[in-house]
Design an enzyme around this catalytic site. Structure first.
Site: not given
Length: 602
Positions: A389-390, A393, A396
């Site tokens: 998940h991180e 981020h 991105h």
């Protein structure tokens, strides 16, 4: 037992020296930034006189923003790994003050810019090609023209910036520092202190008595302070509604979505579509009641996992990295190779929990620093999912920063959870395909269902609550504890359905949700998981032919509106089908879990 930070190998700690080699360098840059802010006032006289004057002003703002972001990254990340460090805490406070000073010094930029006419701006763009890089900045500012006040009023509001939003600080201090929830007996019968932090872990306890005790004790405390919380919240909502009126918006939801570059229709579409799909989450709670083996599912049961405990396998950090890299390999070499270097060589990640370290996990990057990741890694499968998940981020941020000028790099909150959730869903789907045991499949399916339940349905319920509260305020209704409790309980009954016993104390739950003090924020979690679910479906069915469209979305950063950025990945958030498709994916996970569970039960 928690380790001390000095006992952790350097390869498992992030490297902040790429921001500043030491604190002396931080303070030197801080002093330079102070001078830049003081000098910025000179642009007030030259900004609107020529193309070069406008460019110099906007470039000057960017230069100050670069300094502040670097200073903030260094201070905030230093504090995050040791919250007992008073010096690091002081550094963050100093940078906050510096940001306020910068805002005050640059108060005139937007009000002055909107006084320029379109013809003049177009001439300046042609006359000075380098100004073109600020076209989106200019266009966004000009969109604010109907909502920009007189110079005197804008200057006054900029000076009040530090005061506005104080309701959030008051609520935070009161809830986190002053409230005491007493003690309960844990599964071993020992008295332990209940806090807002350990409340959810207690609700996930396999012992129903412990779950019930935690539920009753927590809300007994909140109930006593309902009038205080209602007064604080009423003040926050009034502030938002008043500022919306002052700036000539129809209402506060229009003002907020305008800032997100979307419309209230997106917000209302989400709520309407989720309401139409309410039977899916009700089916999930029916499944939970069956698996838990209770006659009636109470609200203190809804966090109890359907699979007992964490699956036994532990993952080293290196194994977690391998799991994530296997998942993202489909994105191509630039994504995978960059992430591999960041996770293993370049000091992006602070991995393990240590004494004084902030809890949880986050990604924090800027165009001027590495996209750092903080973990509190303990080796569970859930920790692997958190890393995925991180990493979403951070990548991105990497693509946004690499392919855009710094002032066009920052993507909005509306799309901020898309890339992270795409990674998380892809990881879960891949592990489902590859795992051998039914126990592991049930565990992963349970995680998937929890994600959809918590992110799509719960956040939409919060969004509906916020919309209604602001509407009450705008009609002149005071938000009393009685009104808020009654309406929140009504929504709880709708979202949980007839088969769940909606225990009365849940009416006070709104008091413990800090996001309500960031008005109209939570709906973006639900729209992001909807977009992510649609992207994952396209990646898994179309493969590399679609992946490049997704990577191009990551590259957009802030150079396009969030809706236009998602259209690059062929996701149209104006269509209800994006949300309803995510609901279908939730229903599919429920059906898969039920099939495996019934097979093993037979």
């Amino acid at each position: 037992m928690l380790k001390e930070r000095k006992d952790i190998e350097q390869k498992y700690k992030w490297d902040l020296s790429v921001i500043y080699p030491d604190e002396a360098a931080f303070y030197a840059d801080y002093a330079v930034t102070e001078k830049m802010i003081k000098a910025f006032k000179a642009h007030e006289k030259t900004m609107c006189k020529s193309a070069q004057g406008l460019y110099n002003t906007l470039k000057g703002m960017c230069d100050i923003e670069e300094k502040i972001q670097r200073l903030w990254q260094y201070a905030m990340l230093s504090f995050s790994v040791d919250t007992s460090d008073n010096n690091a805490q002081a550094l963050t406070a100093k940078v906050r003050n510096l940001a306020v000073e910068a805002g005050t010094a640059s108060w005139f930029v937007s009000p002055f810019m909107i006084k320029l006419d379109t013809a003049t701006l177009n001439t300046w763009f042609e006359e000075l090609p380098v100004l073109e890089t600020f076209r989106r900045t200019v266009e966004l500012t000009m969109k604010n023209k109907p909502h920009t006040l007189s110079d005197e009023s804008e200057q006054l509001i900029s000076r009040m910036e530090d005061c506005l939003g104080s309701h959030d600080d008051i609520r935070s201090i009161f809830a986190n520092s002053d409230l005491r929830f007493g003690k309960i007996r844990n599964e071993e019968g020992k008295l332990v202190e209940l806090t807002d932090t350990n409340y959810v872990p207690f609700l996930m306890n396999s012992d129903r008595r412990v779950r019930q005790a935690a539920f009753r004790a927590l809300y007994k405390t909140y109930e006593q302070f309902g009038n205080t919380f209602a007064t604080i919240y009423n003040g926050k909502v009034k502030e938002a509604c008043t500022l919306a009126k002052i700036r000539n918006f129809k209402n506060s939801i229009t003002a907020s979505t305008f800032g997100d570059e979307v419309t209230p229709e997106i917000y209302n579409n989400l709520i309407a579509t989720v309401n139409k799909g309410m039977s899916t989450v009700h089916d999930y709670y029916a499944l939970k009641r069956e698996v838990l083996g209770v006659d009636k599912l109470h609200l203190y049961d809804v966090y109890a996992p359907l699979v007992s405990g964490e699956i036994t396998r532990e993952y080293s950090y290196e194994e977690a990295v391998d799991e994530v890299l296997k998942t993202v390999d489909i994105y191509g070499s630039e994504y995978a190779d960059t992430l591999r270097a960041g996770l293993t060589e370049k000091g992006w990640v602070d991995v393990y929990p240590t004494r004084g370290k902030r809890g949880g996990a986050f990604s924090a990057g800027t165009p001027y620093s590495e996209p750092y990741i903080m973990l509190n890694y303990t080796g569970t499968l859930n920790d692997v999912s958190t890393l995925a998940h991180e990493a979403g981020h951070s990548m991105h941020t990497y693509f946004s920063s690499k392919y855009n000028e710094p002032h066009n790099a920052s993507y909005t909150i509306f799309v901020a959870e898309v890339a992270s959730t795409v990674n998380e869903l892809l990881l879960n789907h891949r592990q489902l395909r590859e795992c051998q045991s039914d126990d592991e499949k049930l565990y992963i399916l349970n995680e998937l269902m929890e994600t959809y339940k918590s992110t799509l349905y719960r956040q939409t319920m919060f969004a509906e609550f916020e919309r209604d509260m602001h509407a009450f305020c705008e009609k002149g209704e005071p938000l009393t504890a009685e009104l808020i409790n009654k309406h929140y309980y009504k929504l709880i009954k709708k979202y949980f359905g007839r088969d769940v016993k909606c225990d009365k104390p849940i009416a006070y739950e709104w008091m413990r949700i800090p996001h309500f003090f960031s008005c109209f924020y939570v709906y973006k979690y639900a729209t992001c998981i909807s977009a992510a679910s649609a992207i994952v479906k396209r990646i898994e069915t179309e493969g590399e032919t679609y992946v490049q469209k997704y990577i191009d979305f990551l590259k957009c950063g802030g150079s396009r509106s969030p809706l236009d950025s998602l259209l690059v990945a062929e996701i149209d958030m104006t269509k209800p089908e994006v949300v309803s498709s995510a609901i279908e994916d939730f229903a599919s996970a429920i059906a898969q879990f039920r099939e495996i569970y019934n097979k093993n039960k037979a």
